[in-house]
Scaffold this active site. Structure first.
Site, PDB file in Angstrom:
ATOM      1  N   GLY A 188      24.647  31.702  -1.619  1.00 41.69           N
ATOM      2  CA  GLY A 188      25.422  32.717  -2.321  1.00 41.69           C
ATOM      3  C   GLY A 188      25.475  33.976  -1.482  1.00 41.69           C
ATOM      4  O   GLY A 188      25.456  33.918  -0.255  1.00 41.69           O
ATOM      5  N   CYS A 189      25.513  35.099  -2.134  1.00 40.42           N
ATOM      6  CA  CYS A 189      25.585  36.383  -1.434  1.00 40.42           C
ATOM      7  C   CYS A 189      24.375  36.559  -0.526  1.00 40.42           C
ATOM      8  O   CYS A 189      23.241  36.383  -0.966  1.00 40.42           O
ATOM      9  CB  CYS A 189      25.648  37.518  -2.455  1.00 40.42           C
ATOM     10  SG  CYS A 189      25.616  39.151  -1.706  1.00 40.42           S
ATOM     11  N   PHE A 190      24.618  36.913   0.717  1.00 43.07           N
ATOM     12  CA  PHE A 190      23.490  37.043   1.651  1.00 43.07           C
ATOM     13  C   PHE A 190      22.555  38.173   1.290  1.00 43.07           C
ATOM     14  O   PHE A 190      21.389  38.161   1.682  1.00 43.07           O
ATOM     15  CB  PHE A 190      23.917  37.107   3.109  1.00 43.07           C
ATOM     16  CG  PHE A 190      25.040  38.022   3.506  1.00 43.07           C
ATOM     17  CD1 PHE A 190      25.362  39.179   2.827  1.00 43.07           C
ATOM     18  CD2 PHE A 190      25.802  37.702   4.618  1.00 43.07           C
ATOM     19  CE1 PHE A 190      26.398  39.998   3.241  1.00 43.07           C
ATOM     20  CE2 PHE A 190      26.841  38.513   5.047  1.00 43.07           C
ATOM     21  CZ  PHE A 190      27.132  39.664   4.349  1.00 43.07           C
ATOM     22  N   TRP A 191      22.990  39.155   0.526  1.00 44.68           N
ATOM     23  CA  TRP A 191      22.086  40.236   0.118  1.00 44.68           C
ATOM     24  C   TRP A 191      20.920  39.687  -0.689  1.00 44.68           C
ATOM     25  O   TRP A 191      19.792  40.153  -0.554  1.00 44.68           O
ATOM     26  CB  TRP A 191      22.809  41.281  -0.700  1.00 44.68           C
ATOM     27  CG  TRP A 191      23.921  42.010  -0.011  1.00 44.68           C
ATOM     28  CD1 TRP A 191      24.166  42.099   1.329  1.00 44.68           C
ATOM     29  CD2 TRP A 191      24.946  42.770  -0.652  1.00 44.68           C
ATOM     30  NE1 TRP A 191      25.277  42.859   1.558  1.00 44.68           N
ATOM     31  CE2 TRP A 191      25.781  43.290   0.364  1.00 44.68           C
ATOM     32  CE3 TRP A 191      25.241  43.059  -1.977  1.00 44.68           C
ATOM     33  CZ2 TRP A 191      26.892  44.081   0.078  1.00 44.68           C
ATOM     34  CZ3 TRP A 191      26.343  43.852  -2.252  1.00 44.68           C
ATOM     35  CH2 TRP A 191      27.161  44.365  -1.234  1.00 44.68           C
ATOM     36  N   CYS A 192      21.188  38.700  -1.555  1.00 43.32           N
ATOM     37  CA  CYS A 192      20.128  38.118  -2.389  1.00 43.32           C
ATOM     38  C   CYS A 192      19.119  37.346  -1.545  1.00 43.32           C
ATOM     39  O   CYS A 192      17.911  37.535  -1.686  1.00 43.32           O
ATOM     40  CB  CYS A 192      20.735  37.171  -3.426  1.00 43.32           C
ATOM     41  SG  CYS A 192      21.790  37.963  -4.649  1.00 43.32           S
TER      42      CYS A 192
END
Length: 176
Positions: free
Chosen positions: A11-15
């Site tokens: 998913g989102c790389f920030w997570c």
């Protein structure tokens, strides 16, 4: 120290980045894009869905302190490997679940852990397994995003709960 690197799309790389920045034995975490066809795409190009890239995190770790299996066990708890091309409200091929290996030995371990996750999820795992290819580093403002913006809305409501889930589930793996 025996350093290995594995590339994870969850998913989102920030997570994913926020979780692995807190794991004992992880030596470097870098957000980027991989396994698409366009050379050195921008965030906007990746988000358009036309490059084929996934948002990924390259995780380098000291294999003498944490194993690839342990890295992957964390991965399969902090994201949903049964959602095709999405994680929660983030939808698109760039948000797919994937593990991109760097060596044949990593591929063997990845396939074992994915098979175990698939059995646990009753055959619903859609995680892509492939060698890492066409990697490029994400723009500077994406690096250490949660650490730099913990009160930003997405971070507070999406990233923070994943970090907390990691902390509770893997308390013995949380870096001091």
């Amino acid at each position: 120290m025996t350093t290995q690197t594995i590339t994870l799309a969850g998913g989102c790389f920030w997570c994913v980045e926020a979780v692995y920045e807190r794991v004992k034995g992880v030596t470097q975490v870098e957000s980027g894009y991989s396994n698409g066809h366009a050379p050195s795409p921008s965030y906007e190009q990746v988000c358009s869905g036309t490059t084929g890239h996934a948002e990924v995190v390259r995780v380098s770790f000291d294999a003498d302190r944490i194993s690839l299996r342990e890295i992957l066990e964390i991965f399969f708890v902090v994201h949903d490997p049964t959602q095709l091309n999405r994680q929660g409200n983030d939808v698109g091929t760039q948000y797919r679940s994937g593990v991109y290996f760097h060596t044949p030995e990593q591929e063997r371990v990845v396939r074992e852990v994915v098979a175990e996750a698939n059995a646990f999820h009753h055959g619903r795992v859609v995680t892509e397994i492939a060698p890492e290819r066409n990697w490029s580093r994400a723009e500077d403002y994406h690096q250490h995003y949660f650490a730099n913006h913990p009160n930003q809305g997405y971070c507070a409501f999406v990233v923070a709960p994943k970090v907390e889930k990691f902390r509770k589930t893997f308390a013995d793996k949380v870096a001091a």
